[in-house]
Design a protein around this motif. Structure first.
Motif, PDB file in Angstrom:
ATOM      1  N   GLN A 189       6.013   0.298   2.507  1.00  0.00           N
ATOM      2  CA  GLN A 189       4.947   1.163   1.995  1.00  0.00           C
ATOM      3  C   GLN A 189       3.946   0.369   1.159  1.00  0.00           C
ATOM      4  N   ILE A 190       4.464  -0.442   0.240  1.00  0.00           N
ATOM      5  CA  ILE A 190       3.594  -1.185  -0.672  1.00  0.00           C
ATOM      6  C   ILE A 190       2.790  -2.229   0.087  1.00  0.00           C
ATOM      7  N   VAL A 191       3.438  -2.923   1.033  1.00  0.00           N
ATOM      8  CA  VAL A 191       2.720  -3.914   1.836  1.00  0.00           C
ATOM      9  C   VAL A 191       1.614  -3.237   2.645  1.00  0.00           C
ATOM     10  N   GLY A 192       1.937  -2.116   3.292  1.00  0.00           N
ATOM     11  CA  GLY A 192       0.928  -1.403   4.071  1.00  0.00           C
ATOM     12  C   GLY A 192      -0.227  -0.916   3.220  1.00  0.00           C
ATOM     13  N   ARG A 193       0.077  -0.393   2.042  1.00  0.00           N
ATOM     14  CA  ARG A 193      -0.975   0.093   1.141  1.00  0.00           C
ATOM     15  C   ARG A 193      -1.864  -1.061   0.676  1.00  0.00           C
ATOM     16  N   GLY A 194      -1.232  -2.183   0.314  1.00  0.00           N
ATOM     17  CA  GLY A 194      -2.003  -3.337  -0.146  1.00  0.00           C
ATOM     18  C   GLY A 194      -2.899  -3.906   0.941  1.00  0.00           C
ATOM     19  N   VAL A 195      -2.366  -4.022   2.167  1.00  0.00           N
ATOM     20  CA  VAL A 195      -3.164  -4.558   3.278  1.00  0.00           C
ATOM     21  C   VAL A 195      -4.285  -3.591   3.647  1.00  0.00           C
ATOM     22  N   SER A 196      -4.018  -2.290   3.576  1.00  0.00           N
ATOM     23  CA  SER A 196      -5.056  -1.298   3.871  1.00  0.00           C
ATOM     24  C   SER A 196      -6.216  -1.415   2.888  1.00  0.00           C
ATOM     25  N   ILE A 197      -5.895  -1.508   1.605  1.00  0.00           N
ATOM     26  CA  ILE A 197      -6.945  -1.649   0.590  1.00  0.00           C
ATOM     27  C   ILE A 197      -7.669  -2.982   0.752  1.00  0.00           C
TER      28      ILE A 197
ATOM     29  N   ARG B 144       5.054  -4.412 -13.397  1.00  0.00           N
ATOM     30  CA  ARG B 144       4.852  -4.412 -11.948  1.00  0.00           C
ATOM     31  C   ARG B 144       3.841  -3.349 -11.536  1.00  0.00           C
ATOM     32  N   ASP B 145       4.005  -2.121 -12.034  1.00  0.00           N
ATOM     33  CA  ASP B 145       3.074  -1.037 -11.689  1.00  0.00           C
ATOM     34  C   ASP B 145       1.662  -1.343 -12.181  1.00  0.00           C
ATOM     35  N   LEU B 146       1.567  -1.964 -13.384  1.00  0.00           N
ATOM     36  CA  LEU B 146       0.253  -2.314 -13.924  1.00  0.00           C
ATOM     37  C   LEU B 146      -0.430  -3.363 -13.049  1.00  0.00           C
ATOM     38  N   GLY B 147       0.365  -4.309 -12.524  1.00  0.00           N
ATOM     39  CA  GLY B 147      -0.198  -5.325 -11.638  1.00  0.00           C
ATOM     40  C   GLY B 147      -0.763  -4.714 -10.366  1.00  0.00           C
ATOM     41  N   TYR B 148      -0.016  -3.765  -9.758  1.00  0.00           N
ATOM     42  CA  TYR B 148      -0.513  -3.074  -8.567  1.00  0.00           C
ATOM     43  C   TYR B 148      -1.794  -2.296  -8.879  1.00  0.00           C
ATOM     44  N   LEU B 149      -1.809  -1.623 -10.017  1.00  0.00           N
ATOM     45  CA  LEU B 149      -2.965  -0.803 -10.389  1.00  0.00           C
ATOM     46  C   LEU B 149      -4.204  -1.652 -10.603  1.00  0.00           C
ATOM     47  N   LEU B 150      -4.038  -2.782 -11.309  1.00  0.00           N
ATOM     48  CA  LEU B 150      -5.182  -3.657 -11.578  1.00  0.00           C
ATOM     49  C   LEU B 150      -5.753  -4.234 -10.287  1.00  0.00           C
TER      50      LEU B 150
ATOM     51  N   GLU C 219      -5.656  -2.804  -7.305  1.00  0.00           N
ATOM     52  CA  GLU C 219      -6.369  -1.733  -6.620  1.00  0.00           C
ATOM     53  C   GLU C 219      -7.709  -1.450  -7.310  1.00  0.00           C
ATOM     54  N   VAL C 220      -7.739  -1.537  -8.635  1.00  0.00           N
ATOM     55  CA  VAL C 220      -8.998  -1.342  -9.360  1.00  0.00           C
ATOM     56  C   VAL C 220     -10.001  -2.435  -8.989  1.00  0.00           C
ATOM     57  N   LEU C 221      -9.519  -3.686  -8.884  1.00  0.00           N
ATOM     58  CA  LEU C 221     -10.399  -4.794  -8.513  1.00  0.00           C
ATOM     59  C   LEU C 221     -10.984  -4.579  -7.118  1.00  0.00           C
ATOM     60  N   PHE C 222     -10.143  -4.210  -6.151  1.00  0.00           N
ATOM     61  CA  PHE C 222     -10.624  -3.958  -4.802  1.00  0.00           C
ATOM     62  C   PHE C 222     -11.598  -2.777  -4.778  1.00  0.00           C
ATOM     63  N   SER C 223     -11.309  -1.747  -5.573  1.00  0.00           N
ATOM     64  CA  SER C 223     -12.203  -0.587  -5.617  1.00  0.00           C
ATOM     65  C   SER C 223     -13.572  -0.965  -6.161  1.00  0.00           C
ATOM     66  N   VAL C 224     -13.593  -1.799  -7.184  1.00  0.00           N
ATOM     67  CA  VAL C 224     -14.864  -2.249  -7.750  1.00  0.00           C
ATOM     68  C   VAL C 224     -15.658  -3.041  -6.714  1.00  0.00           C
ATOM     69  N   LEU C 225     -14.968  -3.918  -5.962  1.00  0.00           N
ATOM     70  CA  LEU C 225     -15.647  -4.694  -4.926  1.00  0.00           C
ATOM     71  C   LEU C 225     -16.205  -3.787  -3.831  1.00  0.00           C
ATOM     72  N   ILE C 226     -15.439  -2.755  -3.455  1.00  0.00           N
ATOM     73  CA  ILE C 226     -15.906  -1.828  -2.420  1.00  0.00           C
ATOM     74  C   ILE C 226     -17.119  -1.050  -2.897  1.00  0.00           C
ATOM     75  N   ILE C 227     -17.093  -0.596  -4.156  1.00  0.00           N
ATOM     76  CA  ILE C 227     -18.240   0.128  -4.704  1.00  0.00           C
ATOM     77  C   ILE C 227     -19.468  -0.772  -4.761  1.00  0.00           C
ATOM     78  N   TRP C 228     -19.269  -2.030  -5.194  1.00  0.00           N
ATOM     79  CA  TRP C 228     -20.396  -2.976  -5.241  1.00  0.00           C
ATOM     80  C   TRP C 228     -20.949  -3.228  -3.854  1.00  0.00           C
ATOM     81  N   ALA C 229     -20.064  -3.476  -2.876  1.00  0.00           N
ATOM     82  CA  ALA C 229     -20.520  -3.762  -1.515  1.00  0.00           C
ATOM     83  C   ALA C 229     -21.227  -2.555  -0.906  1.00  0.00           C
ATOM     84  N   SER C 230     -20.676  -1.366  -1.118  1.00  0.00           N
ATOM     85  CA  SER C 230     -21.297  -0.159  -0.567  1.00  0.00           C
ATOM     86  C   SER C 230     -22.664   0.085  -1.201  1.00  0.00           C
TER      87      SER C 230
END
Length: 279
Positions: free
Chosen positions: A87-95, A165-171, A173-184
């Motif tokens: 699940q975590i690998v799939g979620r990370g690769v999807s993001i 561990r959870d904080l690392g995953y969250l950070l 995802e936040v980084l990828f989200s920021v990049l997606i918002i910037w690119a969009s």
């Protein structure tokens, strides 16, 4: 109870629609591999994004559906951790692939006089490497977490380890989200400027439909807003009180479910615009 049945039906519907949509998207591009001599770089991203979404829906949506309906399935601790790992690998690769798609499209439609002009030639050559690196990093890092967790499962695990561990995953995802918002945002700005420059052509050859730039902008906005809202709300509910757990799980499956249909619609609009610009 009726509430459990309703939640189970939502999980079942969402998982079924998402799996069918992602398999349709994957089949579409696998079919193109055998019928089209040369595919675009984004097609490779779409295929791997569909695979990652399928992993999320199969290894997260199906178990959640079983639990919601109150059915019993017997798995040991190792199998439970293996499900969580996939699940975590799939979620990370999807993001990661969604972020890669947004950044790559921003680079390719950037003007020739922009700061990204040097990357327009180099970017397509590194698409395959970037996708492979995304898979390898998520598989290796999460495999290390899995081994450590299995080793510590017979012992007392300090709460701060799990929180870290959870904080690392969250950070991440936040980084990828920021990049997606910037690119969009960058793509929308570029498309708006291009629309202003060719406005005379649009007026001369007026058509009843909207311009290619407007259609592409709408597609980008829908895809980016779906991604950001899905993963942001999921993270917020995940850290909230326990009774919101099912809502968090449902929302976390929204993007893998909806994205193949958005990608198929966005692909036709954006590719048509790329073709016009190339000519």
């Amino acid at each position: 109870s009726s509430r459990d049945v309703a939640i189970g039906m939502m999980f079942l519907s969402q998982t079924t629609v998402g799996i069918l949509g992602n398999f349709s998207l994957l089949y579409h591009y696998l079919f193109l591999d055998h019928t089209v001599c040369r595919l675009r770089c984004t097609d490779l991203i779409f295929k791997h994004l569909a695979i990652a979404n399928c992993l999320i829906l199969l290894y997260n949506g199906v178990p959640q559906t079983i639990v919601a309906f109150g059915l019993k399935y017997f798995i040991n601790d190792f199998e439970c951790n293996l499900l969580l790992y996939v699940q975590i690998v799939g979620r990370g690769v999807s993001i990661g692939n969604t972020c890669l798609l947004s950044v790559f499209q921003t680079i390719m439609i950037s003007p020739v006089n922009s700061c990204l002009k040097d990357l327009k030639v180099k970017a397509p050559k590194y698409i395959g490497f970037s996708i492979s690196l995304c898979w390898i990093l998520h598989m290796v890092v999460n495999f290390i977490f899995l081994i450590c967790f299995l080793y510590l499962s017979s012992k007392w695990i300090p709460p701060n380890i799990l929180k870290t561990r959870d904080l690392g995953y969250l950070l991440l995802e936040v980084l990828f989200s920021v990049l997606i918002i910037w690119a969009s945002g960058s793509m929308i700005f570029i498309l708006y400027r291009h629309k202003q420059q060719v406005q005379y052509i649009h007026r001369t050859h007026a058509s009843p439909g909207s311009s290619p730039e407007s259609r592409a902008t709408k597609s980008i906005l829908v895809l980016a807003s779906t991604f950001v809202s899905s993963y942001t709300l999921s993270s917020m509910f995940h850290t909230s009180i326990l009774w919101l757990a099912n809502i968090s799980k449902l929302i976390s499956l929204c993007f893998p479910t909806v994205s193949p249909f958005l990608l198929m619609s966005c692909d036709s609009n954006v590719s048509r615009l790329f073709f016009v610009w190339t000519r």
